[in-house]
Design a protein around this motif. Structure first.
Motif, mmCIF file in Angstrom:
data_model
loop_
_atom_site.group_PDB
_atom_site.id
_atom_site.type_symbol
_atom_site.label_atom_id
_atom_site.label_comp_id
_atom_site.label_asym_id
_atom_site.label_seq_id
_atom_site.Cartn_x
_atom_site.Cartn_y
_atom_site.Cartn_z
ATOM 1 N N ILE A 49 0.845 -1.203 0.000
ATOM 2 C CA ILE A 49 0.000 0.000 0.000
ATOM 3 C C ILE A 49 0.877 1.247 0.000
ATOM 4 C CG2 ILE A 49 -1.785 1.258 1.252
ATOM 5 C CD1 ILE A 49 -2.564 -1.509 2.451
ATOM 6 N N MET A 72 -2.907 9.255 3.800
ATOM 7 C CA MET A 72 -3.232 8.665 2.501
ATOM 8 C C MET A 72 -3.591 7.184 2.621
ATOM 9 S SD MET A 72 -0.611 10.474 -0.172
ATOM 10 C CE MET A 72 0.844 10.052 0.761
ATOM 11 N N ALA A 73 -2.891 6.489 3.502
ATOM 12 C CA ALA A 73 -3.133 5.049 3.652
ATOM 13 C C ALA A 73 -4.242 4.768 4.658
ATOM 14 C CB ALA A 73 -1.849 4.345 4.090
ATOM 15 N N LYS A 74 -4.703 5.834 5.321
ATOM 16 C CA LYS A 74 -5.707 5.714 6.380
ATOM 17 C C LYS A 74 -5.258 4.773 7.494
ATOM 18 C CE LYS A 74 -9.814 7.121 3.880
ATOM 19 N NZ LYS A 74 -9.459 8.554 3.911
ATOM 20 N N GLN A 123 3.836 1.366 -1.065
ATOM 21 C CA GLN A 123 4.515 1.343 -2.358
ATOM 22 C C GLN A 123 3.670 2.031 -3.424
ATOM 23 O OE1 GLN A 123 3.974 -0.398 -5.362
ATOM 24 N NE2 GLN A 123 6.053 -0.565 -6.193
ATOM 25 N N ARG A 124 2.397 1.690 -3.450
ATOM 26 C CA ARG A 124 1.505 2.254 -4.454
ATOM 27 C C ARG A 124 1.339 3.762 -4.267
ATOM 28 N NH1 ARG A 124 -3.590 -0.556 -3.504
ATOM 29 N NH2 ARG A 124 -4.279 1.342 -2.460
ATOM 30 N N LEU A 125 1.178 4.181 -3.012
ATOM 31 C CA LEU A 125 1.017 5.613 -2.738
ATOM 32 C C LEU A 125 2.284 6.379 -3.091
ATOM 33 C CD1 LEU A 125 -0.849 5.265 0.684
ATOM 34 C CD2 LEU A 125 -1.828 6.005 -1.497
#
Lengths: 242, 242
Positions: B17, B41-43, B19-21
């Motif tokens: 997660i 962003m990742a909550k 990584q994607r952000l």
DNA sequence: TAGATTGTTAATCGATTAACAATC
DNA sequence: TAGATTGTTAATCGATTAACAATC
């Protein structure tokens, strides 16, 4: 006496597995099953099975085990599978289509109530008898009978917009298959399933297989060859259910 | 100094997660990111972000945060995404097809190397340029260059047989989408993804929404109506990433 | 320096598991 | 009764999180 009311999240995630195994047992005529048998079938610890089941109540009989059919009924009840949960799926690509056809989505308490996409060639066609509507019609189509569960199987870029409209339409639970962190108001249940995360977790474990075997090869994985196979005595790596 | 070597399983599951952000941030030109930003962003909790990242090493700069691009590189390396993992998919129904087309399966370290099915009308056709072969040819097709990862997207009844042949062919990791508990030898990595379990977990939470709101309605869910909506102050329910 | 933010500690919470008394 | 198996306890392990000293 029931252990207590609150059922741990980890237990909830295992109940569907026991449910499935019990369904098979009952269908094949089994009357009674022990925690040890169930544990072997589910590949978990027998203590864990007993503790999990104890959260539902005391349904077993000391000395003989659990009545399979009764236990199945209790798990169904606990999972809410004796209810009727209409499901709306948005995004009828290969994944959405797979979900619409999946046994888990079409039986045992669930009902595929509505399908949506924006692709003109899909709109109007049917999957298992359910017509695919244009997502523009979402609000009108679900008005009056809002599905309990919304499934998002769109590209990531559309996912938040779809979620917003689901929430506004009164949907109270969302299962999100798009690789995107979503924002929903408190009170709306959100679960994410990210298929590529699973693949990346596997990649992590594969590239660290050597690490456990004595740290002899703490090299970064080569860009051309997969990590070296363990020479002997391969390491057991935890499997994950989820 | 790196906190320690062993990376917790829960952390591994979150790295993809981040990584994607980070990939998005880097692409949009961001140079530096704080744990607080990443957390929003990742909550997730910012402490959690810092702890997760600390397992990879000390890559941050006190006072300013993390270099987004460098952090991304480190996470990629840790996840093994700088390697090359050939993937074989067995069962090219809607799900298998969705996987073969998924961005997560076709980029960042992974490569769809081979596709198999037993359906005559599918064999010989191609998905993204990769030909679908008959599963009878599995051993010969993968001999010499066994895929690192095998993906099972068949009906449950075929899954164990497919797994057995994957293992015999030298595959060291299996991602199983069939709703069936599989048996593999120690040393073979197995991860299960069961889409209907997610739906059942949601069903559980939906049917227990009332329980939290003071236990005034401990009724079993009605077979015709969904559980009553909470009157006011809806309860926040944990979302799950995985 | 002052402000910001990391990396780590320690407290807490939740999940797992072995062990065993209870009991069919 | 004897054997089998549950339900629960308690120890242990792993994950989360607030707090804060370290430090850029």
């Amino acid at each position: 006496m029931p252990q207590s009311r609150r059922i741990p999240e980890a237990t909830v995630a295992r109940l569907p597995i026991y449910q499935r195994l019990l369904l098979e047992l009952v269908r094949s005529g089994t009357r009674t099953v022990s925690s040890e048998q169930l544990a072997q079938m589910a590949k978990v610890n027998a203590s864990k099975v007993r503790k999990d089941l104890s959260f539902l109540g005391s349904f077993g009989t000391r000395g003989s085990g659990y009545d399979a059919e009764y236990l199945l009924t209790q798990i169904d009840r606990e999972l809410g599978l004796d209810g009727d949960w209409p499901v709306a799926i948005v995004g009828i690509g290969n994944l959405g289509r797979a979900l619409a056809n999946a046994p888990g989505f079409t039986s045992r308490g669930f009902r595929v109530a509505a399908l949506f996409d924006v692709e003109p060639t899909l709109v109007g066609t049917r999957v298992r008898g359910v017509p695919i509507r244009h997502f523009d019609e979402f609000e009108t189509a679900v008005a009056g009978d809002p599905p309990a569960i919304g499934v998002i199987a769109t590209p990531p870029s559309d996912a938040q917009h779809v979620a917003d409209r689901m929430v506004r339409a009164g949907i109270r639970a969302i299962l999100n298959f798009a690789s995107r962190v979503l924002t929903v108001p408190a009170g709306v249940l959100l679960r994410d399933v990210d298929l590529s995360i699973e693949l990346q977790v596997i990649s992590f474990h594969l590239s660290h297989l050597g690490d456990l075997a004595d740290n002899v090869t703490p090299l970064p994985p080569s860009a051309t060859a997969p990590a070296p196979a363990p020479v002997a005595d391969p390491v057991e790596v935890a499997s994950a259910e989820q």
